[in-house]
Design a protein around this motif. Structure first.
Motif, short mmCIF file in Angstrom:
data_model
loop_
_atom_site.label_atom_id
_atom_site.label_comp_id
_atom_site.label_asym_id
_atom_site.label_seq_id
_atom_site.Cartn_x
_atom_site.Cartn_y
_atom_site.Cartn_z
N PHE A 47 71.29 123.21 19.00
CA PHE A 47 72.28 123.15 20.06
C PHE A 47 71.61 123.00 21.41
O PHE A 47 70.61 123.67 21.69
N VAL A 48 72.15 122.14 22.25
CA VAL A 48 71.65 121.94 23.60
C VAL A 48 72.63 122.50 24.62
O VAL A 48 72.28 123.36 25.43
N THR A 49 73.87 122.01 24.58
CA THR A 49 74.89 122.46 25.52
C THR A 49 76.26 122.07 25.01
O THR A 49 76.40 121.17 24.18
N GLY A 50 77.30 122.74 25.53
CA GLY A 50 78.67 122.42 25.14
C GLY A 50 79.63 122.66 26.29
O GLY A 50 79.32 123.37 27.25
N TYR A 59 78.11 126.16 28.36
CA TYR A 59 77.08 127.06 27.88
C TYR A 59 75.84 126.24 27.56
O TYR A 59 75.95 125.12 27.07
N TYR A 60 74.64 126.81 27.82
CA TYR A 60 73.40 126.10 27.63
C TYR A 60 72.41 126.89 26.80
O TYR A 60 72.33 128.12 26.92
N ALA A 61 71.63 126.19 25.99
CA ALA A 61 70.50 126.82 25.30
C ALA A 61 69.48 127.26 26.34
O ALA A 61 69.32 126.61 27.38
N LEU A 108 81.90 125.69 21.85
CA LEU A 108 81.38 125.78 20.50
C LEU A 108 79.88 125.53 20.51
O LEU A 108 79.41 124.56 21.10
N ILE A 109 79.11 126.40 19.82
CA ILE A 109 77.66 126.33 19.89
C ILE A 109 76.98 126.14 18.53
O ILE A 109 75.75 126.08 18.47
#
Length: 127
Positions: A47-50, A59-61, A108-109
């Motif tokens: 996951f990078v971002t959503g 939201y960000y990694a 969603l992540i």
């Protein structure tokens, strides 16, 4: 049903920037949560971002926080990923993903939550 096409990948030097685009067709993005994932050779997709379908909650990694920015233009049915201060560790195939979530503020992540995926675009960061 929604179809996703990524673009904007390429070769860039360390410290450079790229902006990826994800063009969606089929339904308005206001009905979908959107995300960006990446996968390097021999590694699992991460996951990078959503961004949520409404309200633009994001939201960000940890690995990209402060360097990458996700945004959405509902009128153009396009999601963007602005990538700054790139390093060789960012080298991967980047995928755009969508999940049907009508009027939701949830981000969603996890990959299993997404229904639709683009073909991916290669990002290579040289030393």
């Amino acid at each position: 049903q929604v179809q996703l096409v990524e673009s904007g990948g390429g070769l860039v030097q360390t410290g450079g920037s790229l902006r990826l685009s994800c063009a969606a067709s089929g339904r308005t993005l206001s009905s979908y949560a959107m995300g960006w994932f990446r996968q390097a050779p021999g590694k699992e997709r991460e996951f990078v971002t959503g961004i949520s379908s409404v309200g633009d909650r994001t939201y960000y990694a940890d690995s990209v926080k402060g360097r990458f920015t996700i945004s959405k233009d509902n009128a153009k049915n396009t999601v963007y990923l602005q990538m700054n201060s790139l390093t060789p560790e960012d080298t991967a195939v980047y995928y755009c993903a969508a999940a049907r979530r009508l009027y939701s503020i949830v981000v969603l992540i996890t990959a299993s939550e997404y229904e639709y995926w683009g073909q991916g675009t290669q990002v290579t960061v040289s030393s």
